[in-house]
Design a protein around this motif. Structure first.
Motif, mmCIF file in Angstrom:
data_model
loop_
_atom_site.group_PDB
_atom_site.id
_atom_site.type_symbol
_atom_site.label_atom_id
_atom_site.label_comp_id
_atom_site.label_asym_id
_atom_site.label_seq_id
_atom_site.Cartn_x
_atom_site.Cartn_y
_atom_site.Cartn_z
ATOM 1 N N LEU A 140 38.534 37.255 34.641
ATOM 2 C CA LEU A 140 38.292 37.062 36.204
ATOM 3 C C LEU A 140 39.345 35.986 36.654
ATOM 4 C CD1 LEU A 140 36.696 37.664 38.516
ATOM 5 C CD2 LEU A 140 35.240 35.713 37.975
ATOM 6 N N VAL A 141 40.004 36.683 37.696
ATOM 7 C CA VAL A 141 40.944 35.748 38.590
ATOM 8 C C VAL A 141 40.501 36.081 39.891
ATOM 9 C CG1 VAL A 141 43.135 35.490 39.353
ATOM 10 C CG2 VAL A 141 42.699 36.144 37.105
ATOM 11 N N LEU A 142 39.769 34.874 40.621
ATOM 12 C CA LEU A 142 39.416 35.062 42.177
ATOM 13 C C LEU A 142 40.477 35.203 42.921
ATOM 14 C CD1 LEU A 142 36.663 32.402 41.677
ATOM 15 C CD2 LEU A 142 36.570 34.679 41.318
ATOM 16 N N GLY A 143 40.283 35.659 44.298
ATOM 17 C CA GLY A 143 41.040 36.080 45.220
ATOM 18 C C GLY A 143 41.912 34.709 45.892
ATOM 19 N N GLY A 144 41.376 33.486 45.443
ATOM 20 C CA GLY A 144 42.035 32.204 45.976
ATOM 21 C C GLY A 144 40.913 31.198 46.263
ATOM 22 N N PRO A 195 42.457 41.994 42.227
ATOM 23 C CA PRO A 195 42.282 43.120 41.330
ATOM 24 C C PRO A 195 43.544 43.443 40.266
ATOM 25 C CG PRO A 195 43.072 44.096 43.577
ATOM 26 C CD PRO A 195 42.632 42.386 43.588
ATOM 27 N N ARG A 196 44.816 42.879 40.620
ATOM 28 C CA ARG A 196 45.839 42.880 39.643
ATOM 29 C C ARG A 196 45.755 42.256 38.447
ATOM 30 N NH1 ARG A 196 49.911 40.137 43.610
ATOM 31 N NH2 ARG A 196 48.286 38.953 43.749
ATOM 32 N N LYS A 197 44.891 41.137 38.512
ATOM 33 C CA LYS A 197 44.771 40.325 37.364
ATOM 34 C C LYS A 197 43.434 40.203 36.727
ATOM 35 C CE LYS A 197 48.588 37.299 39.254
ATOM 36 N NZ LYS A 197 48.678 36.021 39.832
ATOM 37 N N THR A 198 42.402 40.692 37.322
ATOM 38 C CA THR A 198 41.180 40.883 36.785
ATOM 39 C C THR A 198 40.863 41.980 35.845
ATOM 40 O OG1 THR A 198 40.129 39.625 38.538
ATOM 41 C CG2 THR A 198 38.546 40.851 37.636
ATOM 42 N N ASP A 199 40.193 41.832 34.844
ATOM 43 C CA ASP A 199 39.928 42.884 33.945
ATOM 44 C C ASP A 199 38.350 42.705 33.330
ATOM 45 O OD1 ASP A 199 39.968 45.065 32.179
ATOM 46 O OD2 ASP A 199 40.858 44.076 30.620
ATOM 47 N N MET A 200 37.400 43.187 34.124
ATOM 48 C CA MET A 200 35.963 43.086 33.968
ATOM 49 C C MET A 200 35.310 44.341 33.238
ATOM 50 S SD MET A 200 35.310 39.630 34.174
ATOM 51 C CE MET A 200 33.542 39.715 34.283
ATOM 52 N N VAL A 201 34.896 44.504 32.267
ATOM 53 C CA VAL A 201 34.023 45.517 31.780
ATOM 54 C C VAL A 201 32.950 45.272 31.077
ATOM 55 C CG1 VAL A 201 36.308 47.117 31.494
ATOM 56 C CG2 VAL A 201 35.256 45.944 29.558
ATOM 57 N N GLY A 202 32.039 46.356 30.916
ATOM 58 C CA GLY A 202 30.727 45.995 30.403
ATOM 59 C C GLY A 202 30.632 45.749 28.777
ATOM 60 N N ALA A 203 29.519 45.148 28.343
ATOM 61 C CA ALA A 203 29.636 44.544 27.212
ATOM 62 C C ALA A 203 29.973 45.690 26.025
ATOM 63 C CB ALA A 203 28.182 44.008 26.819
ATOM 64 N N LEU A 204 29.307 46.815 26.126
ATOM 65 C CA LEU A 204 29.711 48.021 24.995
ATOM 66 C C LEU A 204 31.163 48.428 25.348
ATOM 67 C CD1 LEU A 204 26.407 49.994 24.978
ATOM 68 C CD2 LEU A 204 26.929 47.843 23.829
ATOM 69 N N GLU A 205 31.666 48.549 26.436
ATOM 70 C CA GLU A 205 33.049 48.940 26.397
ATOM 71 C C GLU A 205 34.019 47.925 25.808
ATOM 72 O OE1 GLU A 205 36.076 50.492 29.991
ATOM 73 O OE2 GLU A 205 34.241 50.270 30.305
ATOM 74 N N PHE A 242 40.498 28.494 32.159
ATOM 75 C CA PHE A 242 41.623 28.457 31.432
ATOM 76 C C PHE A 242 42.918 27.854 32.327
ATOM 77 C CE2 PHE A 242 39.971 30.638 28.092
ATOM 78 C CZ PHE A 242 41.265 30.761 26.802
ATOM 79 N N ALA A 243 43.579 27.004 31.988
ATOM 80 C CA ALA A 243 44.960 26.332 32.561
ATOM 81 C C ALA A 243 46.004 27.373 32.574
ATOM 82 C CB ALA A 243 44.946 25.035 32.003
ATOM 83 N N THR A 244 45.839 28.335 33.500
ATOM 84 C CA THR A 244 46.812 29.211 33.772
ATOM 85 C C THR A 244 47.394 29.203 35.222
ATOM 86 O OG1 THR A 244 45.153 30.902 34.207
ATOM 87 C CG2 THR A 244 45.892 30.857 32.025
ATOM 88 N N PRO A 245 48.348 29.412 35.544
ATOM 89 C CA PRO A 245 48.921 29.642 37.019
ATOM 90 C C PRO A 245 48.040 30.271 37.999
ATOM 91 C CG PRO A 245 50.701 29.658 35.577
ATOM 92 C CD PRO A 245 49.597 30.091 34.759
ATOM 93 N N ASP A 246 47.284 31.123 37.509
ATOM 94 C CA ASP A 246 46.404 32.194 38.414
ATOM 95 C C ASP A 246 44.899 31.650 38.093
ATOM 96 O OD1 ASP A 246 45.938 33.039 35.820
ATOM 97 O OD2 ASP A 246 46.758 35.077 36.237
ATOM 98 N N ASP A 247 44.653 30.616 37.525
ATOM 99 C CA ASP A 247 43.155 30.128 37.614
ATOM 100 C C ASP A 247 42.114 31.118 36.739
ATOM 101 O OD1 ASP A 247 43.455 27.586 38.650
ATOM 102 O OD2 ASP A 247 43.114 28.088 40.441
#
Length: 297
Positions: A90-94, A103-113, A135-140
């Motif tokens: 999850l990367v928030l909008g700011g 939406p370019r950096k967020t990848d959220m899917v369900g548990a079974l997927e 996580f200590a990444t540039p995009d938070d």
């Protein structure tokens, strides 16, 4: 202190495009690196896959399928450990407008997927990341693993007959581990990986490590590693606190200062360190026999 350990090699990880030419990207490269690491002394290979275009982490089942096929058709038989960490990014909008997420950096899917590749390939082990963490990444980046998602994943992994490895990044993760055990979602002796030195997680100093070790469930089988320059010192430290060993390019790129490593070289160095302090390194089949892993064809 324990007198024998198994070595896990974390082959490629899921982060940004690799900063070393030795980090494998294609399924052929990942499988080849895992095979070489096994020949060097690893008993377990921990597998992520990477998108061929962006070179970043991926959860494409076809990529996992090709990696696992190549390893299983080789002349070595490592214990295969597949990640389930993808699908919780999850990367928030700011800071001013956090919603909607990026939406370019967020990848959220369900548990079974998040378990599709595990259900198809039936590795002996798959990981479950215990807890949500910055996580200590540039995009938070936020690694999202809610208690409900982890419970659903643990229940499904149990049904599949795959052994979960519980990834613990801080003391709070152990609270969830104890709850999963109490609820019967973890039925065998818990298999736990202590992930140290990751920014905003538990620091890798010995005092913090021992605090976590003292809170482990009874009869836990556990490994401990640190990222970066502390990876190889942790090879010597882990057995002293009853832990098995993990090395690999997911966590550290260097064999020594300025000297980029391969996975096989990191495993070989780990074997040398362990043997010099009187610790026996277990083979894949010895690891299976001792830990009771279930092998799937």
């Amino acid at each position: 202190m324990i007198s024998e350990v198994f070595i896990t090699c974390a082959i490629t990880g899921s982060g940004s495009a690799p900063k070393s030419p030795h980090v494998p990207v294609t399924p052929e490269q990942i499988a080849s690196s895992a095979i070489d690491a096994t020949r060097a002394g690893a008993a377990v290979v921990h597998i992520h896959v990477r998108d061929l275009a962006t070179r970043r982490g991926s959860r494409d089942p076809a990529l996992y399928r090709e990696v696992v096929r190549r390893i299983r058709q080789s002349d070595v038989r490592p214990v295969i450990n597949l990640t389930t960490g993808m699908g919780g990014d999850l990367v928030l909008g700011g800071v001013g407008t956090p919603l909607p997420p990026d939406p370019r950096k967020t990848d959220m899917v369900g548990a079974l997927e998040r378990l599709v590749h595990v259900e198809e390939l039936r590795p002996e082990i798959c990981t479950l990341d215990c807890g949500t963490m910055n996580f200590a990444t540039p995009d938070d980046l936020i690694m999202v693993n809610t208690a409900g998602v982890l419970r659903a994943m643990a229940a499904r992994v149990r049904e599949l007959g795959v052994r979960p490895e519980l990834e613990v990044f801080d003391t709070g993760g152990l609270v969830l581990v104890h709850e999963l055990i109490k609820e019967g979602l973890i039925q065998d002796a818990p298999l736990i990986q202590l992930c140290m030195g990751i920014p905003y997680g538990a620091p890798d100093d010995p005092t913090t490590l021992m605090a976590i070790v003292h809170r482990l469930p009874p009869h836990a089988i556990y490994s401990a590693f640190s990222i970066g320059r502390m990876q190889l010192p942790y090879v010597a430290l882990a057995p002293l606190v009853g832990a098995n060993v993990r090395v690999g390019l997911e966590d550290n790129l260097y064999l020594s200062r300025g000297r980029l490593a391969t996975n096989a070289e990191l495993v070989q160095r780990a074997v040398e360190i362990l043997e010099r302090i009187g610790i026996r390194v277990m083979s894949p089949d010895e690891t299976r026999d001792k830990l009771g892993f279930k092998a799937h064809s």
